[in-house]
Each structure stands twice: as C-alpha cells, then as structure tokens.
Design a protein around this motif. Structure first.
Motif, PDB file in Angstrom:
ATOM      1  N   VAL A  66       0.867  -1.182   0.000  1.00  0.00           N
ATOM      2  CA  VAL A  66       0.000   0.000   0.000  1.00  0.00           C
ATOM      3  C   VAL A  66       0.898   1.224   0.000  1.00  0.00           C
ATOM      4  CG1 VAL A  66      -1.801   1.274   1.206  1.00  0.00           C
ATOM      5  CG2 VAL A  66      -1.786  -1.228   1.277  1.00  0.00           C
ATOM      6  N   MET A  67       0.841   1.993  -1.084  1.00  0.00           N
ATOM      7  CA  MET A  67       1.685   3.179  -1.158  1.00  0.00           C
ATOM      8  C   MET A  67       0.951   4.382  -0.596  1.00  0.00           C
ATOM      9  SD  MET A  67       3.901   4.749  -4.309  1.00  0.00           S
ATOM     10  CE  MET A  67       4.965   3.319  -4.257  1.00  0.00           C
ATOM     11  N   LEU A  68       1.641   5.136   0.246  1.00  0.00           N
ATOM     12  CA  LEU A  68       1.066   6.293   0.915  1.00  0.00           C
ATOM     13  C   LEU A  68       1.865   7.524   0.502  1.00  0.00           C
ATOM     14  CD1 LEU A  68       0.904   4.590   4.435  1.00  0.00           C
ATOM     15  CD2 LEU A  68      -0.883   4.612   2.676  1.00  0.00           C
ATOM     16  N   VAL A  69       1.255   8.372  -0.321  1.00  0.00           N
ATOM     17  CA  VAL A  69       1.920   9.575  -0.829  1.00  0.00           C
ATOM     18  C   VAL A  69       1.463  10.746   0.023  1.00  0.00           C
ATOM     19  CG1 VAL A  69       2.302  11.059  -2.830  1.00  0.00           C
ATOM     20  CG2 VAL A  69       1.988   8.584  -3.141  1.00  0.00           C
ATOM     21  N   ALA A  70       2.352  11.278   0.840  1.00  0.00           N
ATOM     22  CA  ALA A  70       1.915  12.258   1.833  1.00  0.00           C
ATOM     23  C   ALA A  70       3.103  13.018   2.387  1.00  0.00           C
ATOM     24  CB  ALA A  70       1.180  11.549   2.971  1.00  0.00           C
ATOM     25  N   GLU A  71       2.785  14.001   3.218  1.00  0.00           N
ATOM     26  CA  GLU A  71       3.750  14.632   4.103  1.00  0.00           C
ATOM     27  C   GLU A  71       3.285  14.326   5.527  1.00  0.00           C
ATOM     28  OE1 GLU A  71       5.254  18.567   2.847  1.00  0.00           O
ATOM     29  OE2 GLU A  71       3.871  18.371   1.158  1.00  0.00           O
ATOM     30  N   ASN A  72       4.085  14.650   6.506  1.00  0.00           N
ATOM     31  CA  ASN A  72       3.764  14.282   7.885  1.00  0.00           C
ATOM     32  C   ASN A  72       2.382  14.779   8.291  1.00  0.00           C
ATOM     33  OD1 ASN A  72       6.209  13.052   8.176  1.00  0.00           O
ATOM     34  ND2 ASN A  72       7.030  14.487   9.689  1.00  0.00           N
ATOM     35  N   CYS A  73       1.565  13.870   8.780  1.00  0.00           N
ATOM     36  CA  CYS A  73       0.231  14.207   9.288  1.00  0.00           C
ATOM     37  C   CYS A  73      -0.293  13.004  10.056  1.00  0.00           C
ATOM     38  CB  CYS A  73      -0.724  14.574   8.148  1.00  0.00           C
ATOM     39  SG  CYS A  73      -0.975  13.276   6.915  1.00  0.00           S
ATOM     40  N   ALA A  74      -1.347  13.224  10.835  1.00  0.00           N
ATOM     41  CA  ALA A  74      -1.933  12.141  11.625  1.00  0.00           C
ATOM     42  C   ALA A  74      -2.464  11.026  10.733  1.00  0.00           C
ATOM     43  CB  ALA A  74      -3.055  12.700  12.507  1.00  0.00           C
ATOM     44  N   ALA A  75      -3.023  11.403   9.575  1.00  0.00           N
ATOM     45  CA  ALA A  75      -3.572  10.397   8.657  1.00  0.00           C
ATOM     46  C   ALA A  75      -2.497   9.409   8.221  1.00  0.00           C
ATOM     47  CB  ALA A  75      -4.191  11.084   7.440  1.00  0.00           C
ATOM     48  N   LEU A  76      -1.305   9.912   7.925  1.00  0.00           N
ATOM     49  CA  LEU A  76      -0.228   9.035   7.488  1.00  0.00           C
ATOM     50  C   LEU A  76       0.166   8.065   8.596  1.00  0.00           C
ATOM     51  CD1 LEU A  76       1.882   8.154   5.455  1.00  0.00           C
ATOM     52  CD2 LEU A  76       3.289  10.110   6.128  1.00  0.00           C
ATOM     53  N   ALA A  77       0.255   8.544   9.816  1.00  0.00           N
ATOM     54  CA  ALA A  77       0.596   7.673  10.944  1.00  0.00           C
ATOM     55  C   ALA A  77      -0.443   6.573  11.116  1.00  0.00           C
ATOM     56  CB  ALA A  77       0.714   8.503  12.226  1.00  0.00           C
ATOM     57  N   VAL A  78      -1.711   6.945  11.013  1.00  0.00           N
ATOM     58  CA  VAL A  78      -2.793   5.971  11.154  1.00  0.00           C
ATOM     59  C   VAL A  78      -2.709   4.910  10.058  1.00  0.00           C
ATOM     60  CG1 VAL A  78      -5.297   5.671  10.962  1.00  0.00           C
ATOM     61  CG2 VAL A  78      -4.369   7.500  12.384  1.00  0.00           C
ATOM     62  N   VAL A 120      -3.940  17.590   2.850  1.00  0.00           N
ATOM     63  CA  VAL A 120      -2.860  18.055   3.709  1.00  0.00           C
ATOM     64  C   VAL A 120      -1.750  18.684   2.882  1.00  0.00           C
ATOM     65  CG1 VAL A 120      -1.068  17.333   5.352  1.00  0.00           C
ATOM     66  CG2 VAL A 120      -3.354  16.328   5.470  1.00  0.00           C
ATOM     67  N   SER A 121      -1.463  18.086   1.736  1.00  0.00           N
ATOM     68  CA  SER A 121      -0.331  18.484   0.903  1.00  0.00           C
ATOM     69  C   SER A 121      -0.786  18.831  -0.508  1.00  0.00           C
ATOM     70  CB  SER A 121       0.695  17.344   0.861  1.00  0.00           C
ATOM     71  OG  SER A 121       1.609  17.497  -0.190  1.00  0.00           O
ATOM     72  N   GLN A 122      -0.428  20.017  -0.979  1.00  0.00           N
ATOM     73  CA  GLN A 122      -0.734  20.396  -2.352  1.00  0.00           C
ATOM     74  C   GLN A 122      -0.015  19.499  -3.342  1.00  0.00           C
ATOM     75  OE1 GLN A 122       0.197  24.562  -2.764  1.00  0.00           O
ATOM     76  NE2 GLN A 122      -1.747  25.227  -1.852  1.00  0.00           N
ATOM     77  N   ASP A 123       1.190  19.078  -2.991  1.00  0.00           N
ATOM     78  CA  ASP A 123       1.923  18.175  -3.873  1.00  0.00           C
ATOM     79  C   ASP A 123       1.212  16.825  -3.975  1.00  0.00           C
ATOM     80  OD1 ASP A 123       4.144  19.849  -4.570  1.00  0.00           O
ATOM     81  OD2 ASP A 123       4.879  19.583  -2.538  1.00  0.00           O
ATOM     82  N   LEU A 236       3.310  16.331  14.920  1.00  0.00           N
ATOM     83  CA  LEU A 236       3.759  16.200  13.539  1.00  0.00           C
ATOM     84  C   LEU A 236       3.723  17.530  12.796  1.00  0.00           C
ATOM     85  CD1 LEU A 236       1.940  12.853  12.749  1.00  0.00           C
ATOM     86  CD2 LEU A 236       4.420  13.184  12.828  1.00  0.00           C
ATOM     87  N   GLU A 237       4.793  17.810  12.090  1.00  0.00           N
ATOM     88  CA  GLU A 237       4.900  18.998  11.256  1.00  0.00           C
ATOM     89  C   GLU A 237       5.187  18.571   9.825  1.00  0.00           C
ATOM     90  OE1 GLU A 237       4.428  22.149  11.958  1.00  0.00           O
ATOM     91  OE2 GLU A 237       4.220  22.017  14.149  1.00  0.00           O
ATOM     92  N   GLU A 238       4.512  19.233   8.871  1.00  0.00           N
ATOM     93  CA  GLU A 238       4.667  18.852   7.468  1.00  0.00           C
ATOM     94  C   GLU A 238       6.041  19.208   6.925  1.00  0.00           C
ATOM     95  OE1 GLU A 238       1.402  20.846   5.544  1.00  0.00           O
ATOM     96  OE2 GLU A 238       0.078  20.222   7.180  1.00  0.00           O
TER      97      GLU A 238
END
Length: 521
Positions: A66-78, A120-123, A236-238
């Motif tokens: 499962v690929m997770l494309v993100a920056e630091n956030c609670a959703a990514l940790a979950v 969370v992330s524009q990218d 967490l900070e982006e």
C-alpha cells in the motif's frame, strides 16, 4: 570490534501493537497531533481499526503493498499502523517527489492501492489528480484520495514471524538510477522502538517534535514508532521552518527535538538575523543524524540551546541506528557515539581484513535491525550483505580506544587528487566553519586522468564572501591538494525533504558549466 550482545526480546509481533499498553493504561492521553487533528491513544486505536477495515474494503490483502503519498500528518501515521493490522506493507513516499519518481515507485512496488493525503499536501493533491484518485472520508483523519485498484498486484508471502514479515518499504533512491526498495520487517522496526526507550529514555512525559518525514527511515522508526511505543505525544509537522519551531518551543511542552544538521544550521542563521534567543526552550533532548556534523555547528547549537547535542549514525538498511552518543554527555569532537545494543561493527581494509584501532577503513555492520533485503533485487542484496550476514555500509570510519565511532566519508565519494586521498567531509567541515557559509557540499570531478575538488556553498542570508579571502581561509586549514579548485555559491543546495544533501545531483552539477543558480566565487 564490538562485542556481540544478546538479541532483545520483543513484547510485540506487529508494529501496530506498540500502542496497546497505552490504549489500555491511559487511553485519554494524547498520542498524535498535527495542524488539524489531535488523537488520544484510545482514538488512535479506533482510527487504526477503522482504517484497516477500510483498506480491506478497498481490496487490500495480506502481503499487498500500500503506497502512501503524503507529508507528515496524523492520517499518514494511522495508515502505517492500519497497514500493519492488515499484514500489508506500508510504502511511504514523500509527496514532494516528482511525478516520474512516484511513478517509478508505484511500478517497482506493484502497489495494490495508492493513497494520497491530498487535503494536507498540495503536492499530494497534484499527484492524486494526475492518477485520477477519488476522495473519500476516513474517520478521525479526514479526507484521503484513493487511487485505482491494481488488479495485477500479486501479494507477497505472509509470515507469522515478526522477523520475516515485512512491515514497511523505504525507497532510498529515485532521482537517478533504479529504485532501491529497502524491506524492513516488524522485528527491525520494533527493535528501533525499543532502543528509543533505552537510548533517549522516552516516557509519557515527553512530547516529540515530528519534523523528519515519515517517508524516510528515521521519521518512520525512531520518530513515529519510537514515540508511540513509549507513550509520548508526537507533534507532527509537514515541513521545517525556523519560525514554526520557535513558535512551538514558546508554546511549551516540547521535550525532544530530532533533526538533521542542515535544519539546525538554518535555525541558527534565522535566529541570528531575527535576534531570536532559544533560552527557556524546555527541551530535554536535542539530537541530530542523517549527515555529518561539523565541530563548529555542534558548538554553536550546544551554545544556543545550552545543552549537549546527541549525535548518531545509521542508514536505511539498518532501520536506521548503528551508533549514538549517550544522553547528557558533552563531547568536543563529532563522534557518532558507541555502537547501540545488539549491533556489531567491524572496520576493514580493501582486502577485507580488520584495520588497526584508530585507522580508517570500510564500515561493516550487522544486527537485528538489518533489513530483509532490497525488494525484487536479490543480486544487489547479496552484493551488500556477505555470507556471514555483514552489511557493507559504503562508509569509511575509524574507532577510538574508548569505542567511539567516527565517520570520515563515503567510499564512493573518496576523491583521489594526484595520488592523495581527499575525504569530502573534511573539506566540508572547514568550509562550514567559515562564518559566511551555512552549509557546503564537496565532490570530485574527473579531469585529465586526475580528479579535482569542487565545492558548492550555501551562504548565510545577506552575506557575501570574497573568493581570495575564502581560499586563504582554506589554505590555512587544509593541505594544498585538499583546497577546492572551484567554489560555487548557490541560494539552496539540492537536498532531500529531510534536509540531507543530494550528492548525486551535486556531482552532476559539478560536471556541467555553471548555470543561473550558481555563481563562481
């Protein structure tokens, strides 16, 4: 060179289980917070279960990636914990990478699903739109964009053993060459979570500033899992900014700051130009890893914070920690400390023989935190791990009589100038000691059957430096063959989201004529 320790005993089989003691013992304590959400340990457990169910409904099976494309956030940790519940592999990718890099990782991993933290992330949002991902609501963590199902994905075998089952895959390249997917098992990452308690004495009284991207191994293992395993609050900070960090320090409550040298250099530069003092910060631990630390920066950081800066060394393939300095110990040098419990090291010459104590050689390591291997590349795995289970780090190191380890450079980055060895880190340390230079990168460039030393420097804001003055400064501190033949100034040196300098890109720049981003000093 380091006596072997007994293997640590883990209380858990999967990484998502590290929160269980805190869910049972103190469910109302804060576990995660970002700019939008604040989850208690009880809520984190519920969010993880719900996300795991949602992943299953999206067709994710045990053994899927499962690929997770993100920056630091609670959703990514979950989602990292939820993938563990499903016995799927979490493949965390920083959203700031290019479309080509993301596509390479998707193709190489054979991901069953790709999820994007688009709100969370524009990218991440841009990547999601390009992939035709569909937004959906996820309890406790907001909205995520879900990419199409990959019907061709084939699950990998699943093992009950934490030592065999892969928990996460971290990519260590992609800007050039083929992707290298480092397979880290649950046991690898649980080992690091255990070390967080041992080496940094983390407890529920701590609040960790989570600035290191979870797409990189320190952010995933030491920062995320190490914090949760110890019942800490993880803030967490982006992205890193000196202003945001100082604001968080003034807000109060932060007790641990883990960064890279470039982050500290920018923080001090910002403080100097804004007249900001870091007095009264409230931190219990400040630490750095990821790239070489210079004596000048170390001294400046320790002076600004009025406490010792904990230094360490590791690599993705070791999940990552190999060595670390003890807490509260003031060292004048830049040793990366002693090998951590259970990790063995040896320093060898080109023939594979152990070098004399204090001599430099190639660093080999092994331990329970060593990767399972490179995904879909058994040949490369065998190249770096020998038959006795030793991993070749590619780094040159030496070890003092007290056991302290020093990293002196990369094997592949060694510059041979007129028959003399030049370790870039030595030249960089001298460059970085100049008051006008924030950070530098030194590489070799082939010329006429020889190599010459090329330096790239990032100057402090609003500061200029005269070339002749800088060359004189270097000549007074370096042997003649180590003085750069060319020095180029850039507004920003090419760096990964962690702040680690991208030497491969810098080496390519050195081979080209200067462009509009560079100025010859």
């Amino acid at each position: 060179m380091n006596e072997k320790h007994e293997t640590l005993n883990f209380a858990f089989r999967r990484i998502h289980e590290v929160i269980d003691p805190w869910v049972e013992g103190n469910p109302t304590a804060i576990a995660l917070r970002d700019k939008r959400y604040r989850l208690t340990y009880g809520e984190l457990a519920t969010a993880t279960r719900d996300a795991a169910n949602q992943l299953r409904q999206l067709g994710v099976r045990p053994g899927d990636r499962v690929m997770l494309v993100a920056e630091n956030c609670a959703a990514l940790a979950v989602l990292v914990l939820a993938a563990s519940v499903c016995d799927a592999w979490a493949v965390v990718v920083n959203a700031r990478l290019s479309p080509r890099e993301i596509d390479n990782f998707i193709d190489h991993s054979g991901a069953r699903r790709v999820l994007y933290a688009a709100d969370v992330s524009q990218d991440a949002q841009a990547h999601a739109q390009r992939a035709g991902a569909v937004a959906s609501a996820w309890p406790y963590v907001g909205e995520l964009a879900v990419g199409p199902l990959n019907d061709a994905a084939v699950p990998e075998p699943v093992s009950h053993s934490s030592r065999d089952q892969v928990a996460a895959m971290i990519y260590t390249s992609g800007t050039s060459g083929s992707p290298k997917g480092v397979m880290l098992t649950h046991a690898n990452l649980l080992h690091m979570a255990t070390l967080s308690r041992q080496l940094r004495q983390l407890s529920p009284l701590d609040t960790v500033y989570g600035i290191l991207p979870m797409a990189h191994v320190v952010g995933l293992s030491s920062q995320l899992l190490g914090s949760l395993a110890c019942g800490c609050v993880l803030r967490l900070e982006e992205r890193f900014s000196p202003e945001a960090l100082v604001s968080a320090l003034r807000e109060g409550g932060l007790t641990l700051l883990l960064g890279v040298p470039a982050m500290y250099a920018r923080l001090l530069d910002w403080c100097t130009h804004t007249g900001t003092s870091l007095a009264g910060h409230g931190l219990r631990v400040i630490a750095t890893a990821g790239s070489p630390l210079t004596p000048e920066l170390k001294q400046a950081v320790e002076s600004a914070f009025d406490m010792p800066l904990q230094n360490g060394y590791g690599l993705t393939e070791m999940s990552p920690t190999v060595a670390q300095t003890p807490l509260g110990v003031w060292r004048k040098d830049c040793s990366v400390g002693l090998p951590v419990p259970n990790v063995e090291i040896r320093i060898a010459d080109a023939a594979g023989n152990d070098v004399a104590q204090g001599s430099a050689g190639e660093l080999w390591v092994r331990g329970p935190n060593m990767m399972k291997g490179y995904y879909r590349d058994e040949k490369l795995t065998r190249t770096v791990i020998n038959a006795e289970g030793w991993l070749n780090t590619g780094d040159m190191a030496r070890q003092d009589s007290d056991g302290a380890l020093f990293i002196v450079g990369r094997t592949k980055e060694l510059i041979i100038r007129s028959g003399f060895n030049v370790y870039p880190v030595e030249v960089e340390q001298v460059l970085n000691s100049h008051p006008a230079i924030v950070q530098s990168a030194v590489v070799g460039r082939a010329v006429g059957g020889n190599e010459e030393v090329i330096a790239f420097v990032e100057l402090a804001a609003g500061v200029a430096v005269d070339r002749d003055e800088l060359i004189s400064y270097l000549r007074n501190r370096l042997s003649p063959y180590k003085v750069p033949a060319e020095i180029r100034a850039m507004a920003r040196l090419p760096a990964a989201p962690t702040g680690k300098l991208l030497k491969s890109e810098i080496k390519q720049l050195a081979a080209k004529e200067k462009d509009e981003r560079q100025a010859l000093l």
